[in-house]
Design a protein around this motif. Structure first.
Motif, short mmCIF file in Angstrom:
data_model
loop_
_atom_site.label_atom_id
_atom_site.label_comp_id
_atom_site.label_asym_id
_atom_site.label_seq_id
_atom_site.Cartn_x
_atom_site.Cartn_y
_atom_site.Cartn_z
N ASN A 167 40.33 40.44 27.96
CA ASN A 167 39.23 39.71 28.58
C ASN A 167 39.68 38.31 28.99
N GLU A 218 36.56 41.91 32.11
CA GLU A 218 35.87 42.35 30.91
C GLU A 218 35.77 43.87 30.95
N ASN A 219 35.93 44.52 29.82
CA ASN A 219 35.80 45.97 29.72
C ASN A 219 36.63 46.70 30.77
#
Lengths: 120, 163
Positions: A53, A67-68
């Motif tokens: 991240n 992110e993710n």
């Protein structure tokens, strides 16, 4: 008004080009996506891994959030906000462009590590 | 001569209004660059009703005016590249006499997008955005077809219009 023969040929050629282009990108892409490359005005700004991240401030004009496993343009100071509305990208070859600030964010294949694993 | 100037003004005003209407439609496909191109409808009509020189002038005037009113300097450069490439292709196809209004309008839609993408590549010095090309080709084809239908209906009703 009826379609002429050349109209149909035109449609077929354009559709074929589009499908061909997509297949080429699928060929390059679809592998393990990995690195987010940020370019500003044609020059490299930075490379970041999709697995971690990050919150990246690009020249005080754009904020990119990773992110993710997805990269998303979170904020931009441009008037049109097209890059902010763009859906998050994660696949190889996908791009977010901010034209006013000349920012290009691209996903490229992760470079294979030469080591399979490291054991302490 | 007087009526020519008047018609040119009407065409310019129509193109600007269509640009405005287009800016009101809040469609966002998640991909930049896709829009209906309503103003191109007027350019297609001009292609059939005016001479080539006037169609080019109309195209440039509408892009510059619409750019100053609704856009910015960037959008002017992109629209100009798209508009001029699109008009050039449409003019050539019309001269060949082998394409119907649909084919001409679709080629116009496709090359409008191609022109803008080429400028974007030059400005950004990046080839990566060729990624958009397939999507832009198909969307240009579809919007061009829609514009072709509307332009066909308009031209039917404008048969008596002599500029």
């Amino acid at each position: 008004m009826k379609l002429k023969k050349m109209d149909l040929i035109l449609i077929l050629v354009v559709v074929a080009l589009a499908i061909g282009g997509m297949l080429i990108y699928r060929g390059f892409g679809a592998k393990e996506a990995g690195t987010v490359i940020v370019e500003v005005d044609g020059e490299a700004f930075g490379e970041y891994s999709l697995d971690e991240n990050h919150e990246i401030l690009i020249n005080d004009t754009n904020v990119l959030i990773i992110e993710n496993g997805q990269a998303n343009m979170y904020e931009a100071n441009c008037p049109d906000q097209i890059c902010v509305k763009h859906k998050p990208i994660s696949k190889n070859g996908e791009t977010i462009v901010c034209l006013p600030n000349k920012v290009v964010v691209t996903i490229t294949e992760a470079e294979k590590s030469e080591l399979d694993a490291v054991i302490d | 001569m007087k009526t020519r100037v008047a018609y040119f003004g009407v065409f310019t005003a129509l193109a600007l209004i269509f640009s405005y209407v287009e800016s009101l439609i809040p469609i966002n496909f998640g991909i930049p660059g896709i829009k209906l191109g309503l103003a191109n409808l007027i350019i297609v009509i001009a292609l059939y009703k005016m001479n080539i020189k006037e169609a080019y002038v109309l195209s440039v005037v509408r892009v510059v005016l619409a750019g100053f009113i609704f856009g910015n300097l960037f959008s002017i450069v992109y629209s100009l590249a798209g508009g001029l490439l699109s008009l050039t292709v449409m003019t050539l196809l019309k001269k060949s006499n082998k394409f119907s209004l649909f084919g001409i309008s679709m080629a116009g839609g496709v090359f409008h997008n191609v022109g803008q993408l080429i400028v974007a590549m030059v400005v950004l010095e990046s080839l990566n955005i060729a990624y958009y090309m397939p999507v832009l080709l198909i969307s240009g084809l579809i919007t061009g077809f829609v514009i072709g239908i509307v332009a066909g209906e308009m031209l039917k009703r404008l048969q008596n219009l002599r500029i």
